[in-house]
Enzyme design. Structure first.
Site, PDB file in Angstrom:
ATOM      1  N   TYR A   1     -15.250  17.147 -18.251  1.00 16.00           N
ATOM      2  CA  TYR A   1     -15.660  15.747 -18.084  1.00 16.00           C
ATOM      3  C   TYR A   1     -16.755  15.672 -17.018  1.00 16.00           C
ATOM      4  O   TYR A   1     -16.593  16.203 -15.921  1.00 16.00           O
ATOM      5  CB  TYR A   1     -14.451  14.891 -17.705  1.00 16.00           C
ATOM      6  CG  TYR A   1     -14.848  13.479 -17.386  1.00 16.00           C
ATOM      7  CD1 TYR A   1     -15.529  12.703 -18.312  1.00 16.00           C
ATOM      8  CD2 TYR A   1     -14.576  12.916 -16.143  1.00 16.00           C
ATOM      9  CE1 TYR A   1     -15.926  11.413 -18.024  1.00 16.00           C
ATOM     10  CE2 TYR A   1     -14.961  11.619 -15.844  1.00 16.00           C
ATOM     11  CZ  TYR A   1     -15.645  10.878 -16.785  1.00 16.00           C
ATOM     12  OH  TYR A   1     -16.050   9.597 -16.487  1.00 16.00           O
TER      13      TYR A   1
ATOM     14  N   ASP B   1      -6.627  19.087 -16.306  1.00 13.91           N
ATOM     15  CA  ASP B   1      -6.889  17.718 -16.732  1.00 13.91           C
ATOM     16  C   ASP B   1      -6.491  17.661 -18.203  1.00 13.91           C
ATOM     17  O   ASP B   1      -7.152  18.233 -19.072  1.00 13.91           O
ATOM     18  CB  ASP B   1      -8.374  17.383 -16.536  1.00 13.91           C
ATOM     19  CG  ASP B   1      -8.707  15.943 -16.916  1.00 13.91           C
ATOM     20  OD1 ASP B   1      -7.932  15.327 -17.671  1.00 13.91           O
ATOM     21  OD2 ASP B   1      -9.759  15.453 -16.468  1.00 13.91           O
TER      22      ASP B   1
ATOM     23  N   ARG C   1       0.836  -1.214   0.000  1.00 17.00           N
ATOM     24  CA  ARG C   1       0.000   0.000   0.000  1.00 17.00           C
ATOM     25  C   ARG C   1       0.868   1.261   0.000  1.00 17.00           C
ATOM     26  O   ARG C   1       0.423   2.334  -0.396  1.00 17.00           O
ATOM     27  CB  ARG C   1      -0.987  -0.032   1.181  1.00 17.00           C
ATOM     28  CG  ARG C   1      -1.923   1.142   1.233  1.00 17.00           C
ATOM     29  CD  ARG C   1      -3.267   0.838   1.893  1.00 17.00           C
ATOM     30  NE  ARG C   1      -3.175   0.105   3.124  1.00 17.00           N
ATOM     31  CZ  ARG C   1      -2.769   0.605   4.292  1.00 17.00           C
ATOM     32  NH1 ARG C   1      -2.410   1.868   4.384  1.00 17.00           N
ATOM     33  NH2 ARG C   1      -2.727  -0.151   5.366  1.00 17.00           N
TER      34      ARG C   1
ATOM     35  N   LYS D   1      -7.020   6.068 -20.331  1.00 19.91           N
ATOM     36  CA  LYS D   1      -7.259   6.430 -21.735  1.00 19.91           C
ATOM     37  C   LYS D   1      -5.983   6.210 -22.555  1.00 19.91           C
ATOM     38  O   LYS D   1      -5.538   5.094 -22.684  1.00 19.91           O
ATOM     39  CB  LYS D   1      -7.767   7.864 -21.809  1.00 19.91           C
ATOM     40  CG  LYS D   1      -8.857   8.194 -20.773  1.00 19.91           C
ATOM     41  CD  LYS D   1     -10.110   7.382 -20.972  1.00 19.91           C
ATOM     42  CE  LYS D   1     -11.110   7.679 -19.846  1.00 19.91           C
ATOM     43  NZ  LYS D   1     -12.311   6.886 -19.932  1.00 19.91           N
TER      44      LYS D   1
HETATM   45  N1  PLP Z   1     -10.867  13.200 -17.137  1.00 17.22           N
HETATM   46  C1  PLP Z   1     -11.298  13.060 -18.396  1.00 17.22           C
HETATM   47  C2  PLP Z   1     -11.078  14.173 -19.374  1.00 17.22           C
HETATM   48  C3  PLP Z   1     -11.957  11.895 -18.786  1.00 17.22           C
HETATM   49  O1  PLP Z   1     -12.384  11.772 -20.060  1.00 17.22           O
HETATM   50  C4  PLP Z   1     -12.159  10.872 -17.835  1.00 17.22           C
HETATM   51  C5  PLP Z   1     -12.886   9.641 -18.195  1.00 17.22           C
HETATM   52  O2  PLP Z   1     -13.480   9.534 -19.252  1.00 17.22           O
HETATM   53  C6  PLP Z   1     -11.691  11.053 -16.534  1.00 17.22           C
HETATM   54  C7  PLP Z   1     -11.049  12.233 -16.210  1.00 17.22           C
HETATM   55  C8  PLP Z   1     -11.892  10.002 -15.480  1.00 17.22           C
HETATM   56  O3  PLP Z   1     -11.059   8.906 -15.691  1.00 17.22           O
HETATM   57  P1  PLP Z   1     -11.385   7.453 -15.090  1.00 17.22           P
HETATM   58  O4  PLP Z   1     -12.545   6.922 -15.844  1.00 17.22           O
HETATM   59  O5  PLP Z   1     -10.104   6.692 -15.277  1.00 17.22           O
HETATM   60  O6  PLP Z   1     -11.699   7.644 -13.623  1.00 17.22           O
END
Ligand code: PLP
Length: 355
Positions: free
Chosen positions: A93, A155, A43, A180
């Protein structure tokens, strides 16, 4: 140290290898014999975690902390910063909007516009944004935010550390859903937070240990395996996405891709990105047309998510009720761009678009 991402992605973790194996080993052990290694408990950390962090930190030009999902990375950074107020962009998102709104409901922070941010608050940026691929001028936002002692978190999931160096452009933190493009094969969840500050990184790791938010051995290994080819994949995916955007332009109501000169963020994207990424969206005239088009696709799979080697299409309103009803989001994979264009052409005909 090399700084071309193609070399960094393959070798930035070399010194952390504990075995002579050329390929990292999958190491599921949760605990370690104390007489044999300074490692203590999984962990805290383990070899694969540290190797993935070394690669992602080097690609981004900072220090990386990995998490079990993109949302776990988002939550970790926001909890660390504990802002009084957060400003979110309109196109963001939907999971981030949901998390930030839920916590606002609990009284954790207030949601406000960027004009009302001041000392210690968070200016959340997503560039390119999901799903419209809108572009934010990161250097401009960072200057403005820092003049008010506001923290900038970006992000950059759509850009990846390969196409955009968010910390160098002035961000305090950058987060990615490694699920992704970074892992890249639609088979591993992961997230990463990167900052230039070593003390902050050390604290994030301690909080991660206390929260139990360490990613699993297989997922970490898959992400490390995936990131090796990220520079090559994103280059090809960006080139194919541009070809698709150019094909769609004029054939549908609107195309959202920063590589097109008429996209509102094109000029900034040219300055702050080295290519425009593997995601694009387009709008057709109605919700029904969009639904029929996505159903008629044969090479693109009808699925949510993005960044994998196989192309995906999603009628976005099914995932995000704030998306325009006729919006289709495409995640462009590694197939032949000619085959992808032919697939869009036959599906548009079947759906009565462009007829
Ligand atoms: N940020 C963006 C721009 C995303 O497209 C996504 C998921 O589609 C996330 C964050 C969240 O990622 P996760 O699904 O791995 O939690």
């Amino acid at each position: 140290m090399h700084d071309d991402p193609a070399t960094v992605a393959l070798h930035a973790d070399a010194e952390l290898a504990e075995l002579p194996d050329i390929a990292p080993a999958i190491r599921p052990a949760t605990t370690f014999a104390k007489e044999a290694t300074p490692r203590y408990y999984r962990r805290d950390s383990h070899e694969t975690t540290e190797r993935l962090e070394a690669v992602l930190g080097a690609l981004e030009g900072g220090r990386a902390v990995v998490y079990p999902s993109g949302m776990a990375a988002v939550a970790a950074v926001l909890r660390f910063l504990r802002p009084g107020r957060i400003a979110l962009p309109d196109d963001v998102y939907h999971g981030v909007r949901s998390l930030v709104s839920r916590e606002a409901g609990y009284g954790t922070w207030d949601i406000t516009s960027t004009d009302h941010l001041s000392g210690g608050d968070v200016w959340w940026v997503e560039t390119p944004s999901n799903p419209k691929c809108l572009i934010t001028d990161l250097a401009g936002v960072a200057d403005e935010a820092h003049s008010r002692d506001v923290r900038v978190v970006v992000d950059a999931t759509f850009a990846t550390p390969v196409l955009q160096r968010s910390l160098a452009l002035g961000a305090d933190f950058v987060v990615h859903a490694a699920t992704k493009f970074i892992a890249g094969h639609s088979d591993a969840m992961g997230g990463v937070a990167v900052t230039a500050d070593a003390a902050v990184t050390a604290e994030l790791r301690e909080v991660r240990r206390d929260d139990g938010a360490i990613p699993g051995a297989l997922e970490t290994w898959l992400a490390l395996r995936g990131v090796r080819s990220l520079p090559l994949r994103i280059e090809r995916q960006s080139a194919s996405a541009l070809a698709l955007a150019e094909y769609l332009e004029g054939r549908v109501r609107r195309v959202w891709y920063p590589g097109l000169p008429n996209h509102p963020g094109h000029d900034v994207a040219v300055r702050q990105m080295t290519a425009f990424g593997g995601v694009l969206s387009f709008e057709v005239d109605s919700e029904g047309q969009a639904a029929r088009l996505v159903e008629a696709l044969r090479v693109f799979r009808n699925a949510t998510s993005l960044g994998g080697v196989e192309s995906l299409a999603e009628h976005r309103i099914e995932a995000d009720p704030t998306a325009p009803p006729g919006l289709v989001r495409l995640s462009v994979g590694l197939e032949s761009p000619a085959d992808l264009i032919a697939d869009l052409e036959q599906a548009a005909l079947a759906a009565g678009v462009n007829s």
